[in-house]
Design a protein around this motif. Sequence first.
Motif, PDB file in Angstrom:
ATOM      1  N   LEU A 106       0.828  -1.204   0.000  1.00 58.04           N
ATOM      2  CA  LEU A 106       0.000   0.000   0.000  1.00 58.04           C
ATOM      3  C   LEU A 106       0.860   1.251   0.000  1.00 58.04           C
ATOM      4  O   LEU A 106       1.619   1.503   0.942  1.00 58.04           O
ATOM      5  N   ILE A 107       0.759   2.026  -1.077  1.00 55.09           N
ATOM      6  CA  ILE A 107       1.439   3.311  -1.194  1.00 55.09           C
ATOM      7  C   ILE A 107       0.413   4.410  -0.945  1.00 55.09           C
ATOM      8  O   ILE A 107      -0.545   4.558  -1.710  1.00 55.09           O
ATOM      9  N   ALA A 108       0.604   5.171   0.101  1.00 50.74           N
ATOM     10  CA  ALA A 108      -0.323   6.256   0.434  1.00 50.74           C
ATOM     11  C   ALA A 108       0.211   7.574  -0.112  1.00 50.74           C
ATOM     12  O   ALA A 108       1.391   7.892   0.049  1.00 50.74           O
ATOM     13  N   THR A 109      -0.632   8.320  -0.777  1.00 48.06           N
ATOM     14  CA  THR A 109      -0.270   9.698  -1.083  1.00 48.06           C
ATOM     15  C   THR A 109      -0.241  10.466   0.230  1.00 48.06           C
ATOM     16  O   THR A 109      -0.942  10.121   1.187  1.00 48.06           O
ATOM     17  N   ASP A 110       0.599  11.493   0.291  1.00 47.54           N
ATOM     18  CA  ASP A 110       0.725  12.230   1.557  1.00 47.54           C
ATOM     19  C   ASP A 110      -0.614  12.787   2.021  1.00 47.54           C
ATOM     20  O   ASP A 110      -0.922  12.786   3.219  1.00 47.54           O
ATOM     21  N   THR A 111      -1.448  13.207   1.079  1.00 44.12           N
ATOM     22  CA  THR A 111      -2.745  13.784   1.444  1.00 44.12           C
ATOM     23  C   THR A 111      -3.651  12.755   2.101  1.00 44.12           C
ATOM     24  O   THR A 111      -4.442  13.083   2.988  1.00 44.12           O
ATOM     25  N   SER A 112      -3.537  11.492   1.672  1.00 43.26           N
ATOM     26  CA  SER A 112      -4.414  10.452   2.217  1.00 43.26           C
ATOM     27  C   SER A 112      -3.874   9.840   3.495  1.00 43.26           C
ATOM     28  O   SER A 112      -4.600   9.101   4.184  1.00 43.26           O
ATOM     29  N   LEU A 113      -2.616  10.092   3.852  1.00 48.04           N
ATOM     30  CA  LEU A 113      -2.006   9.455   5.023  1.00 48.04           C
ATOM     31  C   LEU A 113      -2.798   9.650   6.309  1.00 48.04           C
ATOM     32  O   LEU A 113      -3.118   8.658   6.987  1.00 48.04           O
ATOM     33  N   PRO A 114      -3.149  10.877   6.701  1.00 45.10           N
ATOM     34  CA  PRO A 114      -3.887  11.022   7.959  1.00 45.10           C
ATOM     35  C   PRO A 114      -5.249  10.343   7.937  1.00 45.10           C
ATOM     36  O   PRO A 114      -5.726   9.873   8.976  1.00 45.10           O
ATOM     37  N   SER A 115      -5.872  10.257   6.768  1.00 44.02           N
ATOM     38  CA  SER A 115      -7.159   9.567   6.675  1.00 44.02           C
ATOM     39  C   SER A 115      -6.985   8.078   6.953  1.00 44.02           C
ATOM     40  O   SER A 115      -7.794   7.457   7.653  1.00 44.02           O
ATOM     41  N   LEU A 116      -5.907   7.485   6.406  1.00 42.21           N
ATOM     42  CA  LEU A 116      -5.638   6.066   6.655  1.00 42.21           C
ATOM     43  C   LEU A 116      -5.318   5.822   8.123  1.00 42.21           C
ATOM     44  O   LEU A 116      -5.858   4.893   8.754  1.00 42.21           O
ATOM     45  N   LEU A 117      -4.433   6.639   8.690  1.00 41.13           N
ATOM     46  CA  LEU A 117      -4.020   6.428  10.074  1.00 41.13           C
ATOM     47  C   LEU A 117      -5.184   6.596  11.040  1.00 41.13           C
ATOM     48  O   LEU A 117      -5.288   5.854  12.037  1.00 41.13           O
ATOM     49  N   SER A 118      -6.080   7.540  10.746  1.00 35.29           N
ATOM     50  CA  SER A 118      -7.235   7.732  11.626  1.00 35.29           C
ATOM     51  C   SER A 118      -8.191   6.549  11.571  1.00 35.29           C
ATOM     52  O   SER A 118      -8.964   6.327  12.505  1.00 35.29           O
ATOM     53  N   ALA A 119      -8.124   5.778  10.462  1.00 35.52           N
ATOM     54  CA  ALA A 119      -8.954   4.577  10.335  1.00 35.52           C
ATOM     55  C   ALA A 119      -8.214   3.322  10.797  1.00 35.52           C
ATOM     56  O   ALA A 119      -8.725   2.209  10.653  1.00 35.52           O
ATOM     57  N   GLY A 120      -7.007   3.507  11.342  1.00 33.72           N
ATOM     58  CA  GLY A 120      -6.248   2.372  11.837  1.00 33.72           C
ATOM     59  C   GLY A 120      -5.514   1.596  10.770  1.00 33.72           C
ATOM     60  O   GLY A 120      -5.117   0.446  10.995  1.00 33.72           O
TER      61      GLY A 120
END
Length: 573
Positions: A253-267
Amino acid sequence: MDRRYFFERNLLALSVSDPELCSRLTMAETTRGRYKFLTARSGAQVPALIDAAGAAHPLHSLVDPQKEGRRLVSTTADEGFLVFFGLGGGYHIEAALERKDIYRVLVVEYDLNGLAELLSSQEYIHIFNDSRFRLLADVSPAALETYIPQIYQPVLYGGIRVLPLRTRTGFDQARFNEAADAFTRAIERVKGDYSVQAYFGKRWFSNIIRNLFWAEQEAPPIPPIRYAAISAAGPSLDAQLPELIRRRDSCYLIATDTSLPSLLSAGVEPDAVISIDCQHISYYHFMGGLPGHIPLFLDLASPPAVAACSKNLHFFSSGHPLTRYISRFWRSLPPVDTSGGNVTYAALSLADILGAQQIELYGADFSYPRGITYARGTYIYPYFDKRQNRFSPMESLFSDFLYRSPSLTRVGTGDSWYYETKIMSRYREGLEEKAHTLGTVRAIPGMGPPLALEKKSNIPSVTGLLHFFSSGPLTMTAKDFLLEYQKKIGSLPSCRQGIPQLLEKLKEDERLILATLLPIGAALKHRRPELTGEAVLEEVQAFCTAEISRILPSMAGKNQNYDDMDVVPTADR
């Protein structure tokens, strides 16, 4: 004089700058009668095209073609780059080359046999010997569209303009019209690149030279992958997270920087994060933290403050001439294609470089579905939360952000509608073109416009090759490299005699140095349009040497300067 005499002398002069065209012309015929040659009242020879009925149509004035040429060129004011459609007798070209404020002259001509007849009629040596002159014969629209951005530098040359020989273009309207369309498309590309350089040129430079401190450190190679998932930050990501979580163990899984906090907040922890925005706003994506074991892939032009957020840094080289120069002469950095202008495109390129044969896209909306800007948890929510007040609530801030674009267009009806902008459309189309050259790329259906990612059968795949992502060895310390680079900037020949004279004197290594400075020149020219090309280069040299001197004392430690960096929300997906 003998026609063969003129032809051979002209080819000899042309062979210095274009041996390939010279070789093609040796195979052309000079006796097909394309032209008749008339004598003007001034005594000059004027080529005239012969039509099907045998009538002659002169390409220049039969009174004084030299005066006519000077009058044609006098209509140009701020254009230092002239493109002529048609060679003719060269009188208009002579007039252009007489002017010191014309830095480059390009002639587009069709019909190789007709061109050979012209070269058999009179001498063009004085034109061909001028380093500012180039001749393209029977060039395709695609080749012309590619060639113009390669040789046209607005910072150096100023404006650009096409001047057609009307009689000549009238005899071959179809091909010259195609050339004109290709020229227009090319200039649009140049304008787009120039506008980006004008806005970010100085910031790119400042970021790059500061990031050399971080890029000097060793990072473990990243092993190749087979299956990749990319998370973008479109609103569809919220609904697609369960599917992403279900497939999480079977993909990289490669996260764009913009999507990183959204992923981390969802665990959800990604396997890697990629960031390419040079603006300090990128730092906001990492304010929630980045687990130390997750690799962060950074464009060397990214903000140093973002580099400071990670202990697992992997820099790459984008299209900036300075990053390419650094990768060639200091430390080899893996190249990642960022030409699409957005981080999702760069993530797709990264997945390909790592060898992924199957790639899935999540949250790649390239639009504002139902008027929603980003997925929940992304930077913009806390950003606006801190800035709202009773006079400007969060809803108002989101509304202002959404409607700031003059090209906002609503598409669709009912519940399946979205807002789209011109830049988002370009991003989407660029990503689709990129996907056509890769293996299997699939977008998880979302709320935005569907992505046409089917591979075109006539484009060979470049995927399936397994690569380790790693940087090469250092040739010297970062400090020593900057000292050497600074010295080379200061050693460039003087440009006070003029841009053409400067370009003619430059050696190959000096041309590479000059190329690294042009984006800063665009930024300075944008702020001070009255500056000439010569003045811009002098200002650029002064700025770059001062900026390097400013950071050299801190190169031995970790005191990095992050000043003069504006924080501006962006719509980069």
